[in-house]
Design an enzyme around this catalytic site. Structure first.
Site, PDB file in Angstrom:
ATOM      1  N   LYS A   1      -7.315   4.212   3.476  1.00  0.00           N
ATOM      2  CA  LYS A   1      -6.633   4.824   3.459  1.00  0.00           C
ATOM      3  C   LYS A   1      -7.340   5.650   2.816  1.00  0.00           C
ATOM      4  O   LYS A   1      -7.802   6.533   2.371  1.00  0.00           O
ATOM      5  CB  LYS A   1      -5.100   4.747   3.793  1.00  0.00           C
TER       6      LYS A   1
ATOM      7  N   ASN B   1      -0.315  -2.316  13.961  1.00  0.00           N
ATOM      8  CA  ASN B   1      -1.957  -2.210  14.057  1.00  0.00           C
ATOM      9  C   ASN B   1      -1.950  -0.657  15.133  1.00  0.00           C
ATOM     10  O   ASN B   1      -3.097  -0.226  14.225  1.00  0.00           O
ATOM     11  CB  ASN B   1      -2.579  -3.542  14.108  1.00  0.00           C
TER      12      ASN B   1
ATOM     13  N   ASN C   1     -22.348  25.834 -21.507  1.00  0.00           N
ATOM     14  CA  ASN C   1     -22.929  24.604 -20.995  1.00  0.00           C
ATOM     15  C   ASN C   1     -22.361  24.452 -19.060  1.00  0.00           C
ATOM     16  O   ASN C   1     -20.285  25.247 -19.181  1.00  0.00           O
ATOM     17  CB  ASN C   1     -22.164  22.893 -21.407  1.00  0.00           C
TER      18      ASN C   1
ATOM     19  N   THR D   1     -41.486  26.006  -4.149  1.00  0.00           N
ATOM     20  CA  THR D   1     -42.009  24.287  -2.939  1.00  0.00           C
ATOM     21  C   THR D   1     -42.142  23.967  -4.744  1.00  0.00           C
ATOM     22  O   THR D   1     -43.120  24.737  -5.198  1.00  0.00           O
ATOM     23  CB  THR D   1     -42.670  24.620  -1.992  1.00  0.00           C
ATOM     24  N   HIS D   2     -42.064  22.823  -5.125  1.00  0.00           N
ATOM     25  CA  HIS D   2     -41.845  21.533  -5.212  1.00  0.00           C
ATOM     26  C   HIS D   2     -41.732  22.380  -6.511  1.00  0.00           C
ATOM     27  O   HIS D   2     -42.326  21.638  -8.241  1.00  0.00           O
ATOM     28  CB  HIS D   2     -43.616  21.293  -5.444  1.00  0.00           C
TER      29      HIS D   2
ATOM     30  N   SER E   1     -19.511  23.135 -27.116  1.00  0.00           N
ATOM     31  CA  SER E   1     -20.335  21.927 -27.456  1.00  0.00           C
ATOM     32  C   SER E   1     -19.119  21.972 -28.830  1.00  0.00           C
ATOM     33  O   SER E   1     -18.729  22.743 -29.338  1.00  0.00           O
ATOM     34  CB  SER E   1     -21.342  22.528 -27.666  1.00  0.00           C
TER      35      SER E   1
ATOM     36  N   LYS F   1     -23.475  26.899 -28.069  1.00  0.00           N
ATOM     37  CA  LYS F   1     -23.598  26.411 -26.349  1.00  0.00           C
ATOM     38  C   LYS F   1     -22.839  26.923 -25.013  1.00  0.00           C
ATOM     39  O   LYS F   1     -21.495  27.752 -25.602  1.00  0.00           O
ATOM     40  CB  LYS F   1     -23.252  25.437 -26.656  1.00  0.00           C
TER      41      LYS F   1
ATOM     42  N   TYR G   1      -7.615  -6.953  13.613  1.00  0.00           N
ATOM     43  CA  TYR G   1      -7.183  -6.447  12.364  1.00  0.00           C
ATOM     44  C   TYR G   1      -7.705  -8.016  11.019  1.00  0.00           C
ATOM     45  O   TYR G   1      -6.594  -8.185  11.755  1.00  0.00           O
ATOM     46  CB  TYR G   1      -5.667  -5.856  12.648  1.00  0.00           C
TER      47      TYR G   1
ATOM     48  N   GLU H   1     -21.709  20.468 -13.157  1.00  0.00           N
ATOM     49  CA  GLU H   1     -22.427  19.149 -13.506  1.00  0.00           C
ATOM     50  C   GLU H   1     -21.136  18.095 -12.450  1.00  0.00           C
ATOM     51  O   GLU H   1     -21.628  17.440 -12.140  1.00  0.00           O
ATOM     52  CB  GLU H   1     -22.310  18.807 -14.885  1.00  0.00           C
TER      53      GLU H   1
ATOM     54  N   GLN I   1      -6.935  -2.402   5.424  1.00  0.00           N
ATOM     55  CA  GLN I   1      -5.943  -1.239   4.850  1.00  0.00           C
ATOM     56  C   GLN I   1      -6.471  -0.853   3.405  1.00  0.00           C
ATOM     57  O   GLN I   1      -5.989   0.542   3.950  1.00  0.00           O
ATOM     58  CB  GLN I   1      -4.674  -2.040   4.524  1.00  0.00           C
TER      59      GLN I   1
ATOM     60  N   SER J   1       0.983  -1.119  -0.034  1.00  0.00           N
ATOM     61  CA  SER J   1       0.048   0.175   0.196  1.00  0.00           C
ATOM     62  C   SER J   1       0.731   0.903  -0.137  1.00  0.00           C
ATOM     63  O   SER J   1       0.948   2.148   1.030  1.00  0.00           O
ATOM     64  CB  SER J   1      -0.886  -0.184   1.075  1.00  0.00           C
TER      65      SER J   1
HETATM   66  N1  ARG Z   1      -0.683  -0.977   6.293  1.00  0.00           N
HETATM   67  C1  ARG Z   1      -1.432  -2.137   7.203  1.00  0.00           C
HETATM   68  C2  ARG Z   1      -2.640  -1.066   7.218  1.00  0.00           C
HETATM   69  O1  ARG Z   1      -2.593  -0.101   6.461  1.00  0.00           O
HETATM   70  C3  ARG Z   1      -0.475  -1.695   8.329  1.00  0.00           C
HETATM   71  C4  ARG Z   1      -1.330  -2.247   9.704  1.00  0.00           C
HETATM   72  C5  ARG Z   1      -0.521  -3.649   9.089  1.00  0.00           C
HETATM   73  N2  ARG Z   1      -1.322  -4.677  10.419  1.00  0.00           N
HETATM   74  C6  ARG Z   1      -1.057  -6.454   9.637  1.00  0.00           C
HETATM   75  N3  ARG Z   1      -1.606  -7.066  10.910  1.00  0.00           N
HETATM   76  N4  ARG Z   1      -0.558  -6.637   8.697  1.00  0.00           N
HETATM   77  O2  ARG Z   1      -3.400  -1.711   7.451  1.00  0.00           O
END
Ligand code: ARG
Length: 462
Positions: free
Chosen positions: A331, A116, A291, A161-162, A283, A289, A323, A296, A328, A29
């Site tokens: 994030k 963790n 727009n 309203t409406h 457009s 146009k 955990y 949007e 993961q 990650s």
């Molecule tokens: N990169 C992991 C996460 O964001 C960190 C925690 C990892 N813990 C584990 N027991 N593998 O969740």
């Protein structure tokens, strides 16, 4: 960079085979959580300071680790840090680099700690800053709305309203409705700070630790208010993530509502507002146009912030304590929602600055649709002492008559009105004046010019 003497994965003496390249690719990650580097380094520095104070590590080791961590921060800031997917995430990338810089003593940094608790400590700190940043951004929009409102206190338009003409309002009163929404958003974000202020650091993997750590020390040093109460709940808890995503979603929803409204008002059918050329697109085939693409875009983006909230809710739905790798993804989801919302706030601010009311069209529209009918009913109650329901019926007769004669209410003569209700005198005609109508709504929170002026002062003070 010094030669890497510690390039094995942390668990490679237990897990003999290198992780498959497929898992390495999907399981890492680092490209996402490297955003947490600052919080991670800060957390580690405070952690080793605590370990030293508690006599768990020596003064020398603590200093060495802090030296290495500061060096890593500089490398990251100068774009010299080499991230390696082999080490999965930001936590292990930093730890591995620490080994390269200070050697085996780097191994003390992870005493009485797990990734963790480390990851949620970082994450809570990050979300706290992001929350404050969003609120600052919302202040900018509120300021812009106030500026436009001040110039449009007496700009009269129909309130709907409406989507049917209902009663006359001031354009400023309309805009200031969104100040209320954005203020509520700010409050919602601020309310989240309370649960974000509980420090997860020290719960380790899931049980707490046998080391004599001082969680109050890390709490204070990292800017939290108190340590979390239950180690199991701490590592499994992502409610603070949901709170953030929900707050983002509600704020996006407000942005989407104003966008939709402005799209309608900008349509050729309504033509109540003009958008400057800076914020419209053309457009490829229809040369005429202009727009409202940006509006949007804002309305559309709400789909992804809702999606992010639902992703997280779904990830958490079946997760036992404590955990799991499923977590993961939190994030990426939060970072995306945060970026989307900040972009949307900036864009909306820009759109608002480039928008002007079509005052004539607003007034014309307000003058149609018997918009002062309620004013007539109220007048009858107040001046001819009758119950509201009776006044309502008489007004209905007036509206039906005007419709039959293809007249607006303010085009009816007193003689015509008297035929329907003989008690009426010429004084009644003033209720059909839009300005009078708007200004008569003096009850607290109503649309009268005076109310709006007072409210603007109140917002400015806040
Ligand atoms: N990169 C992991 C996460 O964001 C960190 C925690 C990892 N813990 C584990 N027991 N593998 O969740």
């Amino acid at each position: 960079m010094t030669k890497n003497k510690n390039n094995k994965g942390i668990w490679n003496n237990r897990i003999k085979k290198n992780v498959s390249s497929l898992f390495q690719k999907v399981g890492n990650s680092i490209d996402i959580d490297k955003k947490l580097y600052k919080e991670d380094i800060k957390g580690s520095i405070v952690h080793v300071e605590m370990l030293f104070r508690q006599k768990i590590i020596s003064f020398k080791i603590k200093n060495k680790i802090i030296y290495g961590l500061n060096k890593i921060e500089k490398e990251i800031l100068k774009n010299k840090f080499i991230y390696n997917i082999k080490y999965e995430d930001i936590h292990m990338n930093i730890e591995k680099r620490l080994f390269q810089i200070i050697g085996e003593e780097a191994g003390y940094v992870h005493t009485a700690r797990s990734r963790n608790d480390q990851v949620i400590t970082d994450f809570k700190m990050w979300i706290t800053s992001a929350t404050k940043e969003i609120n600052k951004n919302l202040d900018k929009i509120i300021k812009t709305i106030l500026t436009i409102s001040e110039k449009n206190i007496e700009t009269i338009m129909p309130g709907f309203t409406h989507l049917k003409n209902a009663q006359a309002i001031s354009f400023a009163h309309y805009l200031m409705a969104y100040i209320e929404m954005f203020n509520r958003d700010k409050k919602r974000f601020s309310n989240n700070l309370e649960s974000l202020s509980e420090n997860p650091l020290g719960v380790a993997a899931l049980t707490g630790t046998s080391f004599n750590i001082d969680r109050n020390f890390t709490t204070k040093k990292l800017g939290f208010k108190r340590p979390t109460n239950n180690s199991l709940d701490t590592v499994a808890d992502r409610d603070f993530v949901l709170d953030f995503l929900y707050s983002v979603s509600v704020c996006s929803m407000h942005i989407s509502r104003i966008s939709e409204e402005l799209i309608i008002w900008n349509s050729d059918g309504f033509n109540l507002i003009n958008l400057s050329d800076k914020i419209v697109t053309g457009s490829s085939i229809m040369p005429q146009k202009k727009n409202p693409d940006l509006l949007e875009f804002l309305r559309g983006k709400t789909g992804s912030t809702y999606g992010n909230l639902f992703s997280m809710l779904t990830i958490l739905k079946g997760l036992p304590i404590s955990y799991f790798k499923d977590l993961q993804d939190d994030k990426e989801i939060v970072f995306k929602s945060n970026e989307t919302l900040n972009n949307c706030i900036t864009i909306l601010n820009e759109v608002l600055k480039n928008l002007s009311p079509n005052k004539k069209k607003m007034l014309d529209l307000a003058n149609s649709g018997y918009i002062t009918a309620t004013d007539l009913a109220d007048y009858l109650v107040k001046n001819h002492s009758m119950p509201f329901r009776k006044a309502y019926q008489i007004t209905t007769a007036v509206v039906n008559y005007a419709e039959k004669k293809k007249k607006k209410l303010n085009e009816l003569s007193i003689d015509e009105l008297k035929k329907i209700e003989p008690k009426l005198s010429v004084e009644v005609l003033k209720v059909f004046d839009l300005k009078n109508s708007v200004n008569s709504k003096k009850s607290y929170g109503g649309t009268s010019f005076d109310n709006i002026k007072k409210m603007i002062i109140k917002y400015k003070k806040a």
